[in-house]
Design a protein around this motif. Structure first.
Motif, short mmCIF file in Angstrom:
data_model
loop_
_atom_site.label_atom_id
_atom_site.label_comp_id
_atom_site.label_asym_id
_atom_site.label_seq_id
_atom_site.Cartn_x
_atom_site.Cartn_y
_atom_site.Cartn_z
N ASP A 69 0.82 -1.22 0.00
CA ASP A 69 0.00 0.00 0.00
C ASP A 69 0.85 1.27 0.00
O ASP A 69 0.36 2.35 0.31
N ILE A 70 2.12 1.14 -0.36
CA ILE A 70 3.08 2.24 -0.22
C ILE A 70 2.72 3.45 -1.10
O ILE A 70 3.13 4.58 -0.80
N ALA A 71 1.95 3.23 -2.16
CA ALA A 71 1.66 4.33 -3.10
C ALA A 71 0.26 4.92 -2.89
O ALA A 71 -0.22 5.67 -3.73
N LYS A 72 -0.38 4.60 -1.78
CA LYS A 72 -1.71 5.17 -1.54
C LYS A 72 -1.60 6.67 -1.34
O LYS A 72 -0.64 7.17 -0.76
N GLY A 73 -2.61 7.39 -1.83
CA GLY A 73 -2.64 8.84 -1.64
C GLY A 73 -1.84 9.61 -2.67
O GLY A 73 -1.68 10.82 -2.56
N ARG A 74 -1.37 8.93 -3.72
CA ARG A 74 -0.58 9.63 -4.75
C ARG A 74 -1.42 9.97 -5.97
O ARG A 74 -0.93 10.61 -6.90
#
Length: 920
Positions: A536-541
């Protein structure tokens, strides 16, 4: 702090003018007859004061302290006017005796001089000795005035002796008296009460008070979910909230007699910088709390989804690319909660040191172990500590090393060292991030066989995690504005890593037998742990976080020391981390094409195992209640079918072989089943045998035999293996049967989670439904099962108007309307060789499945199976359909018309209008 000072006090309330007005009213009407006018005058003053404070809150939406103090100031002034009016006009006493002395003080939050718009007014009336009649009359008169003004009053009236006795025996009363602030009345009584409290109550009980307060705090945390990162936090009582800050102040005040939080610096419990962080967090929380009370028009301390959006707007948060205003607001909230956690650790460490100097036994540890050295670090009392102030400055990689040692040796990091790391974390720059030793240490921590969850949480709270993995820093304290995810992204990720470690240690064998069986068979455990870290490291991008995350994995994994194959594997796992759950929950697993397409993506057995483990911990870490037996069964079913196909290839998947194998499995369940297969089995087509599991087939065969030619047979039973209720309806097949059954089930309070629709060779419908209640629990009591049967009968017999009753049913999730779920329809003619797959997404509500099924009936389509998945407020209903001739829907015009019809069915406004028309 006895007198509260605020800007422009007279624009909030002019006490002198109010007193003069009341005096004129008494002079004109007399003390008794003027009462209603006096109450009305004070009520007007209260309303005008509140309106002015609300105006200030709108003008300065982040001025938490200023607004909270203004509320307390307004209350002070009103109570002073009230007291003076009572003792001057209502119960005047010319020559008071020694016992006719009275003061009242503010306690609780009011005592600290901080109140939200609808906070309780907590006051303590004090008298030097047992109450005289005059004291009782004054107290009673004041209370009636307060109640008439609509104030919510928490009050006590005690003599000084009673105050001492009760404070000794009750921690709550002792805490209230600790915060006591003089408001009005006989000041000598107040001074004497303060002197006696410190001399007779507090003295000698400091250690006991601290221990009891911390135990009370731990109990409160447990009650509130024991995490700072729950997505609907309680701003007052939750972990990392206002009450935690109050606890620190209470302890400081009890031990050092501090009069305001600023004096905690002088007491050596905080540095100046930490005190400013304390004030910033407190100011933010007070601002949010004041907005909550104002919006709800009552005391409301839970920051629920429906209120989060409104508070964010009032505090001037706006949307940014990839992050909505409400997500940015909640991000700030969780950062402040995290600050409170850090401050608590520092505060308790200093407290421990202070107690340790007074006597050899530590405050909380209860022992003082002999100091030893481990790799240059000091270790004592179960804690690891940096040996010098410049330890991390000399080598910033040590900020990772210390956590690895703590994990290996099962030690806590000393709070004083945590404070040091938080200060020095800024030293972690690009050269540290690219350092081979630093990355090896991080990987060792991530893949620890001990307790990586706990230590990674410390690592995160120390501020090192987000600086070493800057991409992780971007999701730190980031919430996801929906009802599905319970935690912030960083907390969810750390919990998922912890779950994987527990599965590896064999601690979750009963909950996750499949994961337990395959976890030690994966080729690269470090790739598996890295995929959990990065999923989930790229959530909010903005954009698809799976695709963006897979790109981040390609960049980070070589840094961790992974070879090309492992890097590609992690990137693939992150890219497809939602594929397995989407296939298991939203597709028909009995359809060979589903398995074929899924296996084609897997490529190897190892990838299937890795993805299965990632999927399980991802779902389980979402929050309580998201994992259940039904999900476990679907995932296991997909895994087993895919594993068999990967091992044996396509040859084993012939239709005839599958039907015969299923019949054999049914016969093997019980001796009488062989006869059932021979007698009734011939009525069922091959598709039925392939689609249904053997235990359900055995029950269907028995019901078919018993039903004979009855026009309707309904069977309901609790199915413990699936934690659901199996509902089987056998009836003459006719169009509209499915949507009517669905309506009947929903009216009985059931949620359909899976449905399979079959027609026998003789034209009878055999429809199997798996049903749960709205909270994901099965119907198991006889009365519930009877209600289900009766409701389905009524729906099929047209005895009830289904839609109006469904629309009138209360929302399962009353706060779901805080979310805007735009209805969406997707068609997939490639997912099955025989059927068109229709996937409809909309906000979950009781009438949804019934309306969608009715739309399909009106479109003259046959439904063969339905699969229902819910993600908080969002429902995804998938249907396998054909036209009346058994063909796929391929015409573009017909698909367009069907999409329009389904979107209308998913629209709540349309459903409401139709329900009104049918109900009238």
């Amino acid at each position: 702090m006895s007198v509260i000072r605020i800007p422009s006090p007279r624009s909030v309330i002019d006490r002198r003018e109010l007193v003069q007005t009341i005096d004129k009213l008494v002079a004109a009407y007399g003390p008794a007859k003027s009462r209603q006018f006096v109450v009305e005058t004070m009520r007007t003053a209260l309303a005008e004061g509140r309106a002015e404070i609300e105006r200030r809150l709108t003008e300065k939406p982040s001025a938490g302290h200023e607004i909270a103090e203004a509320q307390a100031f307004l209350t002070d002034q009103l109570l002073r006017v009230m007291h003076d009016h009572v003792v001057k006009h209502v119960y005047p006493a010319v020559n008071r005796s020694k016992g006719e002395r009275l003061c009242f003080m503010a306690v609780g939050g009011y005592g600290r001089g901080e109140m939200a718009p609808h906070s309780d007014v907590d006051i303590a009336f004090l008298t030097p000795m047992k109450h005289t009649p005059w004291c009782e009359q004054v107290i009673e008169a004041m209370l009636y005035f307060m109640w008439d003004l609509g104030l919510k009053v928490g009050h006590s009236s005690r003599s000084l002796d009673d105050m001492v006795r009760m404070s000794k025996s009750d921690l709550t009363i002792r805490t209230a008296m600790l915060e006591g602030r003089y408001v009005w009345g006989d000041q000598d009584v107040y001074e004497e009460a303060q002197a006696r409290f410190w001399r007779d109550v507090a003295q000698g009980t400091e250690r006991q008070f601290v221990v009891e307060k911390l135990a009370e705090r731990d109990e409160r945390h447990k009650r509130m979910g024991d995490s700072r990162y729950v997505v609907e936090p309680n701003i007052k009582e939750g972990k990392g909230g206002l009450r935690d800050l109050h606890t620190l102040y209470w302890i400081g005040k009890y031990l050092h007699h501090v009069r305001d939080p600023g004096e905690l610096v002088d007491a050596g419990l905080f540095s100046r910088k930490e005190y400013l962080a304390f004030r910033r967090a407190e100011n933010f929380f007070w601002a949010v709390r004041c907005h909550l009370h104002t919006i709800a028009n009552r005391a409301e301390d839970r920051l629920t989804f429906d209120l989060q959006r409104e508070v964010a707007a009032r505090m001037n948060y706006t949307d940014r690319p990839g992050k909505s205003a409400v997500e940015r607001f909640m991000h700030m909230f969780f950062l402040q909660a995290k600050t409170v956690g850090s401050l608590t650790g520092v505060f308790l460490a200093q407290l421990d040191e202070q107690f340790a100097k007074k006597q050899p036994r530590g405050l909380l540890a209860g022992f003082k172990a002999k100091e030893r050295i481990v790799k240059g670090y000091k270790v004592f009392g179960g804690r690891i500590k940096a040996p010098s102030d410049d330890w991390f400055t000399k080598d910033p990689v040590r900020m990772i090393e210390i956590f690895v040692i703590a994990d290996k040796e099962r030690l806590e990091v000393h709070p004083e060292t945590m404070r040091q790391i938080q200060h020095d974390a800024a030293l972690i720059k690009e050269e540290v991030r690219e350092d081979t030793r630093a990355n090896a240490l991080f990987l060792e921590l991530l893949t620890s066989r001990n307790d990586p969850e706990t230590v990674l949480r410390w690592f995160n709270e120390a501020g090192v995690f987000g600086r070493f993995i800057t991409e992780f820093g971007r999701v730190n304290a980031q919430m996801q504005f929906d009802m599905y995810h319970h935690y912030t992204v960083d907390e969810h990720t750390i919990r998922a890593i912890g779950l994987l470690a527990k599965i590896e240690r064999g601690e979750l064998k009963d909950d996750h037998p499949l994961a337990h069986d395959i976890v030690h068979k994966v080729r690269s455990r470090r790739a598996l742990y890295a995929s959990v870290l990065l999923h989930d490291i790229a959530k909010g991008r903005g954009g698809d976080h799976s695709i963006l995350g897979s790109e981040i994995a390609l960049k980070l994994c070589p840094r961790f020391g992974f070879d090309e194959e492992e890097t590609e594997l992690v990137s693939w796992l992150v890219r497809w981390h939602l594929l397995l759950s989407a296939t298991a929950f939203k597709r028909d697993l009995s359809d060979a094409k589903t398995i074929f397409d899924f296996v084609e993506k897997m490529e190897s057995l190892d990838r299937l195992r890795q993805l299965t483990l990632l999927t399980i911990v991802d779902i389980r870490a979402v929050g309580p209640g998201t994992w259940n037996s039904w999900k476990r069964q679907l995932i296991a079913e997909l895994y087993n079918a895919s594993e068999e196909r990967l091992r044996l290839g396509h040859a084993q998947f012939g239709r005839e072989q599958r039907v015969e194998a299923k019949k054999e499995a049914v016969r093997a369940l019980a001796p009488e089943n062989a006869e059932l297969v021979e007698k009734v089995g011939g009525k069922l087509i091959d598709a039925y045998w392939i689609a249904e599991p053997e235990d359900v087939i055995a029950k269907n065969l028995a019901q078919l035999l018993a039903a004979d030619d009855d026009p309707l047979s309904i069977h309901t039973e609790y199915d413990p293996a699936r934690t659901a209720t199996l509902v089987t309806v056998i009836a003459s097949d006719h169009p509209g049967l499915f949507y009517r059954i669905a309506g009947g089930i929903h009216l009985a309070g059931g949620n359909i989670i899976d449905a399979r629709i079959h027609t026998t060779r003789t034209g009878r419908a055999v429809d199997n439904f798996l049903v749960q209640d709205p909270l994901g629990r099965p119907f198991s009591e006889e009365a519930q099962l009877d209600r289900l049967r009766e409701s389905i009968e009524n729906a099929l017999a047209n005895r009830i108007k289904i839609l109006p009753q469904l629309v009138a049913k209360p929302e399962v999730r009353p706060r779901a309307d805080a979310f805007d779920v735009r209805p969406r329809v997707i068609f997939d003619n490639g997912a099955s060789n025989r059927f068109t797959v229709v996937e409809a997404t909309a906000r979950d509500r009781p009438a949804l499945l019934n309306r969608l099924a009715h739309a399909l009936f009106e479109a003259k389509l046959m439904v063969y199976s339905a699969h229902i998945a819910t993600y908080g407020e969002r429902a995804v209903d998938t249907f396998y359909v054909t036209d009346l001739l058994g063909e796929k829907i391929t015409s573009a015009n017909r698909l367009k018309a069907l999409e329009r019809r389904l979107l209308e069915a998913a629209s709540e406004a349309v459903a409401d209008a139709e329900a009104e028309a049918q109900g009238s």
